[in-house]
Each structure stands twice: as structure tokens, then as C-alpha cells.
Design a protein around this motif. Structure first.
Motif, PDB file in Angstrom:
ATOM      1  N   HIS A  21       0.813  -1.217   0.000  1.00  0.00           N
ATOM      2  CA  HIS A  21       0.000   0.000   0.000  1.00  0.00           C
ATOM      3  C   HIS A  21       0.846   1.267   0.000  1.00  0.00           C
ATOM      4  O   HIS A  21       0.324   2.357  -0.206  1.00  0.00           O
ATOM      5  CB  HIS A  21      -0.928   0.018   1.223  1.00  0.00           C
ATOM      6  CG  HIS A  21      -0.226   0.365   2.501  1.00  0.00           C
ATOM      7  ND1 HIS A  21       0.469  -0.566   3.241  1.00  0.00           N
ATOM      8  CD2 HIS A  21      -0.079   1.551   3.160  1.00  0.00           C
ATOM      9  CE1 HIS A  21       0.990   0.021   4.298  1.00  0.00           C
ATOM     10  NE2 HIS A  21       0.688   1.300   4.287  1.00  0.00           N
ATOM     11  N   TRP A  44      -2.719   2.520 -11.027  1.00  0.00           N
ATOM     12  CA  TRP A  44      -3.591   2.189  -9.888  1.00  0.00           C
ATOM     13  C   TRP A  44      -5.013   2.705 -10.131  1.00  0.00           C
ATOM     14  O   TRP A  44      -5.980   2.037  -9.781  1.00  0.00           O
ATOM     15  CB  TRP A  44      -3.055   2.824  -8.611  1.00  0.00           C
ATOM     16  CG  TRP A  44      -1.852   2.152  -8.031  1.00  0.00           C
ATOM     17  CD1 TRP A  44      -1.431   0.866  -8.257  1.00  0.00           C
ATOM     18  CD2 TRP A  44      -0.911   2.737  -7.125  1.00  0.00           C
ATOM     19  NE1 TRP A  44      -0.293   0.609  -7.538  1.00  0.00           N
ATOM     20  CE2 TRP A  44       0.056   1.734  -6.834  1.00  0.00           C
ATOM     21  CE3 TRP A  44      -0.780   3.987  -6.522  1.00  0.00           C
ATOM     22  CZ2 TRP A  44       1.134   1.957  -5.967  1.00  0.00           C
ATOM     23  CZ3 TRP A  44       0.285   4.214  -5.663  1.00  0.00           C
ATOM     24  CH2 TRP A  44       1.236   3.206  -5.395  1.00  0.00           C
ATOM     25  N   ASP A 159      -8.692   1.468   0.844  1.00  0.00           N
ATOM     26  CA  ASP A 159      -8.574   1.614  -0.610  1.00  0.00           C
ATOM     27  C   ASP A 159      -7.604   2.707  -1.038  1.00  0.00           C
ATOM     28  O   ASP A 159      -7.657   3.184  -2.170  1.00  0.00           O
ATOM     29  CB  ASP A 159      -9.951   1.879  -1.234  1.00  0.00           C
ATOM     30  CG  ASP A 159     -10.533   3.228  -0.813  1.00  0.00           C
ATOM     31  OD1 ASP A 159      -9.973   3.850   0.127  1.00  0.00           O
ATOM     32  OD2 ASP A 159     -11.521   3.673  -1.419  1.00  0.00           O
ATOM     33  N   LYS A 161      -3.610   4.053  -1.621  1.00  0.00           N
ATOM     34  CA  LYS A 161      -2.208   3.672  -1.776  1.00  0.00           C
ATOM     35  C   LYS A 161      -1.355   4.932  -1.789  1.00  0.00           C
ATOM     36  O   LYS A 161      -1.795   5.997  -2.240  1.00  0.00           O
ATOM     37  CB  LYS A 161      -2.008   2.887  -3.080  1.00  0.00           C
ATOM     38  CG  LYS A 161      -2.664   1.516  -3.071  1.00  0.00           C
ATOM     39  CD  LYS A 161      -2.340   0.753  -4.358  1.00  0.00           C
ATOM     40  CE  LYS A 161      -2.928  -0.642  -4.326  1.00  0.00           C
ATOM     41  NZ  LYS A 161      -2.622  -1.413  -5.551  1.00  0.00           N
TER      42      LYS A 161
END
Length: 334
Positions: A21, A44, A159, A161
Motif C-alpha cells: 500500500h 492504480w 482503498d 495507496k
């Protein structure tokens, strides 16, 4: 728009295939940390089904939003000076303060921006592909800002990163480094770098010469080219400094002049010990009688000057002083 370099694409695909992450991209300046970070973020958030294996598609709504710097699921943390340089929008409050001249753009990542990023990471994503936070240059976080980020890195929302890119990883808090997967930037080969630079409208001769002057770092070559440097500029620089000619580099920021002088000093030291030159061609270096001790002392003074080069009291006087000192050192006898 600058095409993504092939060595950046290779690294991006390799990193996208791994889980994690938070990434920390580290290495010397000019190797493409920012480009690699944006490539990863683009993949991503891309809406293509194969983005994580093939890279961002470049055509979907997400890719378009990122290309125009308006993606709702991306938070970019940069000093305001770099946000402006790279074309990213400032927050409404920051833009108003700068427009009203109540303050100048910050050269550090401000704590207010970090608080906005933490709040952003806790919101629901807008486009269904998660969220991303890009921090560059990460070393521009002070201790307060870095500590504010640390808790979110330790306990990230599901959710989001993070990708941090830095040219000075040693300046980051050890606790920040320990929370990230670390990737050290890969160096391209000279052949690959020259071929790519030719696609960026740099002639082959300039690409070869500037790549040497930039210590093998392609992004630095583009920076040098944009500052008006060329193969001819670098070949004549040593003799201009032998004469103390400040007008030769009057169009350059003080930091770039110091960098060029450090490179000259380095190669003069290498020449004295018959070691391989790194930045200049031997034919361009004047024959001097200066001692290694004098050159070493000069290099130390240049390193000290570099610490204040971004905010000199008087840029013109600093340039004159730098070139005068260069003339005195280069014309001295051991």
C-alpha cells in the motif's frame, strides 16, 4: 508532453506486479522518481482491466483526469513551488494567499496540505478504483508534516495507496522509511538514454555531452537543455571560470552554477590523480598548477555555498563571488 522513458516503464510494470500500500522511490536526482510515481498512480487509478499488468491505458476517463491534473481520487503533496512548476493546482486557500501576496509559495510540504491529504484518504473514492496519494519530493516534509503522515501510513484506509518519491532518502524519518516498500531507481544505459534524449529533440552530440555533464542522469539533461546549456557550453565552461567570467553563466540559477563548479573541481582532482573523468572531456580542462589540497578546500566551500543557493541575499553578488573565487583558485600555484 514528454514520452515516458523505457527504463521508467520497465520499473513501473515491475512494481505494479507487487503487493503493497506504500512505496518509497529513492535515488539521485534526475533518474525519474516523479515520472515513475505518476506512472504507478496512473495504473492504480486506470479503469482498464489490464492496467496493473500493462500499465495505464492513457485513454479512459481516469487517465484523462490525471493528465489534466483534476483527478478526484488523487492527492498530490508537493511544495507549492513545485506544484506551480509542474502545473498542479493549489488549494483555493493557498492560491488566494499567494495571489493576495500575503505570503510566497512554500518550498516545503505544508502541514495544512498534509491534513487535507489525511482527510482525503478517509473519504470514499469517487471513481471506484480506490485512491492514491503522491508525495514528491518526500524529503521536503518537515518533522511535523512527516509525523502527521506516519499514522496514516501505519493504519491506512482500505482503498488508498501511497507513493513517496525522494532524492534524499536519508533525510526522511526512519519510521517513514520502515512503513514503505523501498525501490531504488535504476540507471539507464548510456545508449538507451541517448536514444531517448534524441526523441526529446536533443541532438546526439548534445545528448552524449550533456549526459556526461549530468553524471548519466537523463532528466538532468533535459533540465540543462532547458537552461540553455549545450555541448559547446560545457566545453567552454572551464576556461570561462579560469578567467572568472561571471557573464558566462549569468542566466543560470546560483544552484546550477555551484553544481557546475563542483563538477569542474571534481574532474580537476581526478585529472591530478590520473583517474577517470566523470563530467568533462580532458581536452576541455586547462592545465593548472593548483594543488589537490586547494581544490579539496574549494570543493568544501562550494558544498557550504550550496546550502544557501536557493535563497541568496543577492543572486548577482553571489554569482560574482563564485566566479571570482573560481578564478583565484584555478590560477593559484601549489
Amino acid at each position: 508532453m514528454t514520452a515516458t522513458a523505457p527504463w521508467i516503464e520497465r520499473q513501473s510494470l515491475a512494481l505494479l506486479s507487487q503487493q503493497g500500500h506504500a512505496w518509497l522511490l529513492q535515488g539521485p536526482s534526475g533518474l525519474g522518481q516523479y515520472e515513475l510515481a505518476t506512472s504507478m498512480v496512473s495504473a492504480w487509478l486506470c479503469e482498464s482491466a489490464t492496467a496493473l499488468s500493462d500499465g495505464a491505458c492513457g485513454h479512459c476517463g481516469s487517465c484523462h483526469a490525471l493528465s489534466v491534473h483534476t483527478h478526484a481520487d488523487l492527492m498530490v503533496l508537493m511544495p507549492e513551488t513545485i506544484l506551480l512548476e509542474l502545473g498542479w493546482p493549489l488549494s483555493e486557500k493557498a492560491q488566494s494567499e499567494i495571489d493576495n501576496k500575503t505570503r510566497k509559495p512554500s518550498k516545503e510540504i505544508r502541514i495544512e496540505a498534509m491534513r487535507d491529504a489525511i482527510e482525503f484518504s478517509q473519504r470514499t473514492n469517487a471513481r471506484g478504483k480506490g485512491k492514491a496519494v503522491l508525495v514528491f519530493p518526500a524529503e521536503r516534509m518537515n518533522h511535523v508534516t512527516a509525523n502527521a503522515l506516519l499514522k496514516t501510513l501505519e493504519e491506512p484506509p482500505g482503498d488508498v495507496k501511497f507513493v513517496l518519491a525522494t532524492e534524499a532518502a536519508h533525510q526522511l524519518l526512519p519510521t517513514i522509511r520502515s512503513r514503505c516498500l523501498i525501490h531504488t531507481m535504476a540507471w539507464p544505459s548510456e545508449t538507451e538514454a541517448v536514444q531517448w534524449l534524441e526523441t526529446q529533440s536533443v541532438t546526439k552530440d548534445d545528448a552524449v555531452a550533456l549526459l556526461k555533464a549530468a553524471g548519466g542522469r537523463p532528466d538532468e539533461v533535459l533540465k540543462q537543455r532547458n537552461l540553455g546549456q549545450s555541448m559547446q557550453w560545457w566545453s567552454k565552461f572551464p576556461k570561462a571560470m579560469l578567467a572568472g567570467d561571471a557573464s558566462y553563466c549569468s542566466d543560470l540559477p546560483a544552484s546550477e552554477v555551484i553544481d557546475a563548479l563542483q563538477k569542474l573541481c571534481h574532474d580537476l582532482l581526478m585529472l591530478q590523480t590520473q583517474a577517470t573523468l566523470r563530467y568533462f572531456n580532458e581536452a576541455d580542462l586547462p592545465k593548472l598548477k593548483v594543488s589537490s589540497a586547494q581544490l579539496t578546500a574549494w570543493f568544501k566551500r562550494l558544498s557550504q555555498a550550496a546550502k544557501t543557493s536557493e535563497h541568496p541575499f543577492n543572486a548577482g553578488l553571489m554569482l560574482e563571488a563564485l566566479c571570482t573565487e573560481a578564478r583565484e583558485v584555478l590560477n593559484s600555484s601549489s
